[in-house]
Design a protein around this motif. Structure first.
Motif, PDB file in Angstrom:
ATOM      1  N   ASP A  36      27.046  41.028 -15.448  1.00 54.82           N
ATOM      2  CA  ASP A  36      26.247  41.293 -16.639  1.00 54.82           C
ATOM      3  C   ASP A  36      26.733  42.611 -17.226  1.00 54.82           C
ATOM      4  OD1 ASP A  36      24.309  40.808 -18.525  1.00 54.82           O
ATOM      5  OD2 ASP A  36      22.620  41.399 -17.256  1.00 54.82           O
ATOM      6  N   ASP A  37      26.779  42.705 -18.532  1.00 53.23           N
ATOM      7  CA  ASP A  37      27.196  43.945 -19.189  1.00 53.23           C
ATOM      8  C   ASP A  37      26.103  44.992 -19.073  1.00 53.23           C
ATOM      9  OD1 ASP A  37      29.652  43.013 -20.011  1.00 53.23           O
ATOM     10  OD2 ASP A  37      28.977  42.443 -22.012  1.00 53.23           O
ATOM     11  N   TRP A  38      26.507  46.236 -18.792  1.00 56.70           N
ATOM     12  CA  TRP A  38      25.573  47.360 -18.776  1.00 56.70           C
ATOM     13  C   TRP A  38      26.223  48.552 -19.462  1.00 56.70           C
ATOM     14  CZ3 TRP A  38      20.865  48.934 -18.583  1.00 56.70           C
ATOM     15  CH2 TRP A  38      20.598  50.283 -18.402  1.00 56.70           C
ATOM     16  N   ARG A  39      25.512  49.078 -20.447  1.00 53.50           N
ATOM     17  CA  ARG A  39      25.945  50.317 -21.094  1.00 53.50           C
ATOM     18  C   ARG A  39      24.750  51.252 -21.137  1.00 53.50           C
ATOM     19  NH1 ARG A  39      28.117  51.781 -27.136  1.00 53.50           N
ATOM     20  NH2 ARG A  39      28.470  53.973 -26.638  1.00 53.50           N
ATOM     21  N   GLY A  40      24.806  52.242 -20.281  1.00 54.97           N
ATOM     22  CA  GLY A  40      23.742  53.233 -20.224  1.00 54.97           C
ATOM     23  C   GLY A  40      24.041  54.398 -21.149  1.00 54.97           C
ATOM     24  N   GLY A  41      23.055  55.240 -21.315  1.00 58.60           N
ATOM     25  CA  GLY A  41      23.229  56.430 -22.143  1.00 58.60           C
ATOM     26  C   GLY A  41      24.399  57.278 -21.672  1.00 58.60           C
ATOM     27  N   GLY A  42      25.185  57.731 -22.598  1.00 54.24           N
ATOM     28  CA  GLY A  42      26.330  58.567 -22.286  1.00 54.24           C
ATOM     29  C   GLY A  42      27.597  57.800 -21.966  1.00 54.24           C
ATOM     30  N   PRO A  46      30.482  49.193 -22.321  1.00 51.64           N
ATOM     31  CA  PRO A  46      29.838  48.476 -21.221  1.00 51.64           C
ATOM     32  C   PRO A  46      30.767  48.303 -20.017  1.00 51.64           C
ATOM     33  CG  PRO A  46      30.529  46.938 -22.903  1.00 51.64           C
ATOM     34  CD  PRO A  46      30.829  48.314 -23.438  1.00 51.64           C
ATOM     35  N   VAL A  47      30.147  48.219 -18.848  1.00 51.88           N
ATOM     36  CA  VAL A  47      30.859  47.864 -17.623  1.00 51.88           C
ATOM     37  C   VAL A  47      30.205  46.600 -17.076  1.00 51.88           C
ATOM     38  CG1 VAL A  47      31.590  50.207 -17.045  1.00 51.88           C
ATOM     39  CG2 VAL A  47      29.413  49.353 -16.181  1.00 51.88           C
ATOM     40  N   LYS A  48      30.955  45.847 -16.340  1.00 54.49           N
ATOM     41  CA  LYS A  48      30.434  44.625 -15.729  1.00 54.49           C
ATOM     42  C   LYS A  48      29.737  44.973 -14.424  1.00 54.49           C
ATOM     43  CE  LYS A  48      32.185  41.532 -18.607  1.00 54.49           C
ATOM     44  NZ  LYS A  48      31.337  40.745 -19.459  1.00 54.49           N
TER      45      LYS A  48
END
Length: 169
Positions: A36-42, A46-48
């Protein structure tokens, strides 16, 4: 320069019964991580994120009518059919043949009886969604996946053991 190892011959055992001379081909499951793609603050992008494994499916094709296999259709157990696929792979460079065994567990979700015409080739195709998969090369386990028991072992390392320890203690 090298030569690739190619499948020289194979057989299948379904619930212990050998189908040597009857099995036409088999397709091993595709192995894929569920991500699942995740892009957190900063983060710049996105990373998988690893979310487990995708479902697995194998297929077997038999050279004709096999009543014992048809009788396995509709089993109520998700792991109701056990199959051992055995292949002999060899490179054309004089090296020894390599034994590859695939152990799968699931149930026939689809049986495609194809077309039947006197004098023509007959082939029946069996689709098996898997709950279990193990691949052994020359007696060495390379991969074992047991979706029900939470086993995900690659090259002797259970990549899910730490999580299962937390869940079962």
């Amino acid at each position: 320069m090298g030569y690739p190892r190619k499948l020289k011959n194979c057989t299948a055992h379904v619930d212990g019964e050998n189908y040597l001379g009857v099995v036409g081909e088999f397709e091993e499951p595709k192995l894929a991580l569920a991500t699942d793609d995740w892009r957190g603050g900063g983060m710049l992008g996105p990373v998988k994120i690893d979310m487990g494994l995708e479902g697995m499916q194998a297929t077997l094709s038999m050279g004709g009518h096999e009543a014992t296999l048809l009788r396995k259709f509709g089993t109520t157990s998700a792991e109701g059919v056990r199959v051992r696929l055995v292949g002999a792979y060899q490179a054309d460079d004089g090296s020894a043949a390599q034994a590859v065994e695939c152990y799968i567990g699931g149930r026939f979700s689809e049986i495609d009886l194809g077309k039947s015409k006197p004098g023509d080739n007959t082939e029946h195709k069996y689709t098996v969604p898997l709950v279990y998969y193990r691949r052994v090369v020359d007696g060495i386990e390379e991969i074992e996946i047991d979706l029900l028991a939470g086993v995900f072992r690659v090259d002797g390392i259970d990549r899910y053991a730490e999580i299962m320890d937390i869940l079962t203690s």
